[in-house]
Design a protein around this motif. Structure first.
Motif, mmCIF file in Angstrom:
data_model
loop_
_atom_site.group_PDB
_atom_site.id
_atom_site.type_symbol
_atom_site.label_atom_id
_atom_site.label_comp_id
_atom_site.label_asym_id
_atom_site.label_seq_id
_atom_site.Cartn_x
_atom_site.Cartn_y
_atom_site.Cartn_z
ATOM 1 N N THR A 132 5.913 8.466 -12.001
ATOM 2 C CA THR A 132 6.256 8.905 -13.355
ATOM 3 C C THR A 132 6.371 10.422 -13.456
ATOM 4 O OG1 THR A 132 3.891 8.877 -13.902
ATOM 5 C CG2 THR A 132 5.180 6.906 -14.446
ATOM 6 N N LYS A 133 5.810 11.157 -12.492
ATOM 7 C CA LYS A 133 5.895 12.615 -12.507
ATOM 8 C C LYS A 133 7.011 13.147 -11.607
ATOM 9 C CE LYS A 133 0.953 13.167 -13.470
ATOM 10 N NZ LYS A 133 -0.332 13.755 -12.998
ATOM 11 N N GLY A 134 7.796 12.225 -11.033
ATOM 12 C CA GLY A 134 8.899 12.633 -10.173
ATOM 13 C C GLY A 134 8.526 12.865 -8.732
ATOM 14 N N ASN A 135 7.280 12.539 -8.349
ATOM 15 C CA ASN A 135 6.856 12.688 -6.957
ATOM 16 C C ASN A 135 7.286 11.470 -6.154
ATOM 17 O OD1 ASN A 135 5.393 15.126 -7.542
ATOM 18 N ND2 ASN A 135 3.784 13.845 -8.434
ATOM 19 N N GLN A 136 7.740 11.700 -4.933
ATOM 20 C CA GLN A 136 8.211 10.601 -4.097
ATOM 21 C C GLN A 136 7.040 9.909 -3.409
ATOM 22 O OE1 GLN A 136 10.824 10.617 -0.188
ATOM 23 N NE2 GLN A 136 12.128 10.934 -1.971
ATOM 24 N N LEU A 137 7.037 8.578 -3.486
ATOM 25 C CA LEU A 137 5.999 7.774 -2.851
ATOM 26 C C LEU A 137 6.613 6.891 -1.781
ATOM 27 C CD1 LEU A 137 4.051 6.457 -6.000
ATOM 28 C CD2 LEU A 137 3.666 8.585 -4.745
ATOM 29 N N LEU A 138 5.868 6.672 -0.693
ATOM 30 C CA LEU A 138 6.261 5.731 0.351
ATOM 31 C C LEU A 138 5.377 4.496 0.239
ATOM 32 C CD1 LEU A 138 6.590 8.142 3.433
ATOM 33 C CD2 LEU A 138 8.405 7.317 1.925
ATOM 34 N N LEU A 139 5.984 3.357 -0.021
ATOM 35 C CA LEU A 139 5.236 2.112 -0.166
ATOM 36 C C LEU A 139 5.488 1.224 1.035
ATOM 37 C CD1 LEU A 139 5.918 1.272 -3.927
ATOM 38 C CD2 LEU A 139 4.136 2.736 -2.942
ATOM 39 N N ILE A 140 4.420 0.675 1.584
ATOM 40 C CA ILE A 140 4.527 -0.187 2.755
ATOM 41 C C ILE A 140 4.041 -1.582 2.382
ATOM 42 C CG2 ILE A 140 2.232 0.368 3.661
ATOM 43 C CD1 ILE A 140 5.377 0.094 5.813
ATOM 44 N N THR A 141 4.764 -2.607 2.817
ATOM 45 C CA THR A 141 4.380 -3.980 2.498
ATOM 46 C C THR A 141 4.830 -4.911 3.612
ATOM 47 O OG1 THR A 141 4.574 -5.760 0.851
ATOM 48 C CG2 THR A 141 6.520 -4.418 1.218
ATOM 49 N N ASN A 142 4.245 -6.098 3.652
ATOM 50 C CA ASN A 142 4.683 -7.111 4.612
ATOM 51 C C ASN A 142 5.400 -8.262 3.904
ATOM 52 O OD1 ASN A 142 2.446 -8.198 3.347
ATOM 53 N ND2 ASN A 142 1.357 -8.757 5.235
ATOM 54 N N ARG A 143 5.844 -8.016 2.668
ATOM 55 C CA ARG A 143 6.602 -9.031 1.925
ATOM 56 C C ARG A 143 8.086 -8.684 1.931
ATOM 57 N NH1 ARG A 143 4.214 -11.774 -3.371
ATOM 58 N NH2 ARG A 143 5.954 -13.129 -2.806
ATOM 59 N N PHE A 144 8.876 -9.629 2.420
ATOM 60 C CA PHE A 144 10.325 -9.457 2.440
ATOM 61 C C PHE A 144 11.020 -10.461 1.525
ATOM 62 C CE2 PHE A 144 8.850 -7.558 6.333
ATOM 63 C CZ PHE A 144 9.696 -6.474 6.560
ATOM 64 N N ASP A 145 10.221 -11.291 0.831
ATOM 65 C CA ASP A 145 10.789 -12.399 0.071
ATOM 66 C C ASP A 145 11.030 -12.069 -1.396
ATOM 67 O OD1 ASP A 145 7.955 -12.217 -0.143
ATOM 68 O OD2 ASP A 145 7.901 -14.208 -1.054
ATOM 69 N N ILE A 146 10.641 -10.865 -1.850
ATOM 70 C CA ILE A 146 10.888 -10.478 -3.237
ATOM 71 C C ILE A 146 11.652 -9.159 -3.263
ATOM 72 C CG2 ILE A 146 8.896 -11.722 -4.145
ATOM 73 C CD1 ILE A 146 7.342 -9.148 -4.200
ATOM 74 N N SER A 147 12.178 -8.806 -4.414
ATOM 75 C CA SER A 147 13.043 -7.633 -4.509
ATOM 76 C C SER A 147 12.256 -6.335 -4.369
ATOM 77 C CB SER A 147 13.776 -7.623 -5.855
ATOM 78 O OG SER A 147 12.875 -7.353 -6.915
ATOM 79 N N ALA A 148 12.983 -5.281 -4.022
ATOM 80 C CA ALA A 148 12.367 -3.959 -3.904
ATOM 81 C C ALA A 148 11.773 -3.524 -5.239
ATOM 82 C CB ALA A 148 13.404 -2.951 -3.421
ATOM 83 N N GLU A 149 12.460 -3.852 -6.306
ATOM 84 C CA GLU A 149 11.977 -3.482 -7.645
ATOM 85 C C GLU A 149 10.658 -4.176 -7.957
ATOM 86 O OE1 GLU A 149 16.099 -2.622 -7.096
ATOM 87 O OE2 GLU A 149 15.062 -4.567 -6.985
ATOM 88 N N GLU A 150 10.521 -5.436 -7.548
ATOM 89 C CA GLU A 150 9.264 -6.151 -7.782
ATOM 90 C C GLU A 150 8.121 -5.532 -6.989
ATOM 91 O OE1 GLU A 150 9.885 -10.762 -8.525
ATOM 92 O OE2 GLU A 150 11.233 -10.066 -6.943
ATOM 93 N N SER A 210 0.841 -1.187 0.000
ATOM 94 C CA SER A 210 0.000 0.000 0.000
ATOM 95 C C SER A 210 0.880 1.242 0.000
ATOM 96 C CB SER A 210 -0.934 0.001 1.222
ATOM 97 O OG SER A 210 -1.805 1.111 1.189
ATOM 98 N N ARG A 211 0.246 2.370 -0.066
ATOM 99 C CA ARG A 211 0.968 3.642 -0.053
ATOM 100 C C ARG A 211 0.796 4.289 1.309
ATOM 101 N NH1 ARG A 211 -0.407 8.666 -4.105
ATOM 102 N NH2 ARG A 211 1.012 10.197 -3.199
ATOM 103 N N LEU A 212 1.866 4.732 1.896
ATOM 104 C CA LEU A 212 1.858 5.341 3.222
ATOM 105 C C LEU A 212 1.835 6.867 3.085
ATOM 106 C CD1 LEU A 212 1.991 4.210 6.149
ATOM 107 C CD2 LEU A 212 4.455 4.639 6.092
ATOM 108 N N ARG A 213 1.159 7.515 4.008
ATOM 109 C CA ARG A 213 1.142 8.980 3.988
ATOM 110 C C ARG A 213 2.531 9.525 4.328
ATOM 111 N NH1 ARG A 213 -3.735 7.616 6.644
ATOM 112 N NH2 ARG A 213 -5.566 8.093 5.368
ATOM 113 N N LYS A 214 2.864 10.654 3.721
ATOM 114 C CA LYS A 214 4.205 11.228 3.900
ATOM 115 C C LYS A 214 4.473 11.659 5.338
ATOM 116 C CE LYS A 214 4.948 12.793 -0.850
ATOM 117 N NZ LYS A 214 5.230 13.950 -1.730
#
Length: 371
Positions: A263-281, A214-218
């Protein structure tokens, strides 16, 4: 004679609907007990066609019965707008919900055969505005009315997505209240936006074995527990394990926090409970949530969903379910023909070949043909 010869294109399109099973439910609910002409089956055919053709009004649906092919499809030559209106508001939405669920099961069958990976399910909602003077039952502000469609969309690939669960509520209903209803599969990966942020629920989902991003608030308060290294060419800016929230109200589990640019250059904070795949994925999974935005855009632009054929709650719900059924029928023909054609293209071809032999329509799905 092949299997397509027996159907018009319209007949082929609606063939996944199990009308025999529907009739059993209609009989159980006594839905057609006093019906002489406009049966539930005929109603469904007429209103699916109205969605497909974005027909403006009940009067226009009635006038469309001048078409002899349509007369043959529904079994009568004329129907008044008042009869259409009465049937539209009397149909039990559970009938249309059952058709939608059954079509989703057909689509899942195709999906499970073609994709061994964990399903990606995006959750979001869209408010459909209504005129307050005519839809007072849907009021949610002093000057506004509306209903909210809470949706779970399965992302198969860039060509194919499909809704697999839909809930309708008054527009004032908060998104977070639907999350537990829409998250029910531990073999799926869920993606949703900031409107569903709930730290306590994140803990429960993690403890219960559900995966999400999900996306976390800044302005969220985070405490970093560990930082992970990234490849030099990684588009991800940082990758950390964190605890979210203040000391008085924080998560019990550690979560993974990524910083990425959109894609517009805005920074997003993504939160997840998965540690088994790469950050890029993880970043790619979140980017795939654009598919649900495109779905809502399609729904509002290419079926009859901005205005309604009736003013009561049942009529509105029925019309939305019919719109979802239209989309699922498009997906099923896309999957059956193993086509990469867009849903919009499929719909245009169907309208052009509506009462012609379905072979005319099916031939257009050859991926080698010119779009």
């Amino acid at each position: 004679m092949d299997k397509h010869t027996l159907f018009s294109s319209f007949g082929k399109w609606i063939s996944p609907i199990n009308f025999q099973q529907l009739q059993e439910q209609v009989t159980s609910l006594r839905q057609d007990a006093y019906t002489k002409k406009l049966t539930t089956e005929a109603y469904i055919k007429l209103f699916l066609l109205a969605h497909l053709q974005e027909t403006d009004s009940l009067a226009a649906i009635s006038d469309g019965l001048l078409d002899e092919d349509l007369q043959q499809a529904v079994g009568f030559r004329a129907i008044s707008p008042s009869q259409l209106s009465r049937k539209h508001r009397e149909i039990d939405p559970s009938l249309l919900s059952t058709i939608f669920v059954d079509l989703v099961q057909h689509i899942r069958h195709f999906h499970q055969r073609s994709s061994p990976r964990m399903p990606l399910k995006t959750i979001d909602s869209s408010t459909i505005p209504l005129d307050l003077t005519r839809y007072r039952w849907a009021a949610f502000r002093k000057t506004k009315a509306g209903v909210k469609l809470h949706l779970r969309l399965v992302y198969m690939d860039r060509h194919t997505t499909y809704p697999d669960k839909a809930i309708m509520t008054p527009a004032k209903e908060h998104d977070r209240g639907q999350l537990e209803v829409l998250v029910d599969d531990k073999e799926a990966m869920y993606v949703f936006d900031r409107g569903y942020i709930d730290y306590e629920r994140f803990d429960r989902m993690t403890d219960d074995g559900y995966f999400f991003v999900s996306r976390l608030r800044k302005n969220a308060f985070v405490r970093v527990l560990e930082s992970f290294s990234l490849a030099e060419d990684s588009p991800v800016l940082s990758d950390q394990m964190v605890v979210i929230g203040t000391y008085q109200n924080r998560t019990e589990n550690g979560f993974r926090l990524l910083k990425v640019d959109d894609t517009k250059g805005n920074q997003l904070l993504l939160i997840t409970n998965r540690f088994d795949i790469s950050a890029e994925e993880i970043a790619d999974l979140y980017r795939d949530r654009w598919a649900i935005e495109l779905f809502f855009k399609w729904l509002k632009q290419h079926v009859k969903i901005k205005s309604f054929y009736g003013f009561d709650e049942t009529a509105v719900h029925n019309q939305i379910f019919l719109a979802l059924i239209v989309y699922c029928l498009h997906v099923l023909i896309q999957l059956e023909t193993n086509s990469e054609k867009r849903i919009l293209q499929i719909s245009r071809w169907l309208k052009a070949a509506l009462w012609k032999s379905s072979r005319v329509w099916i031939r257009k799905f050859d991926n080698r043909s010119v779009p």
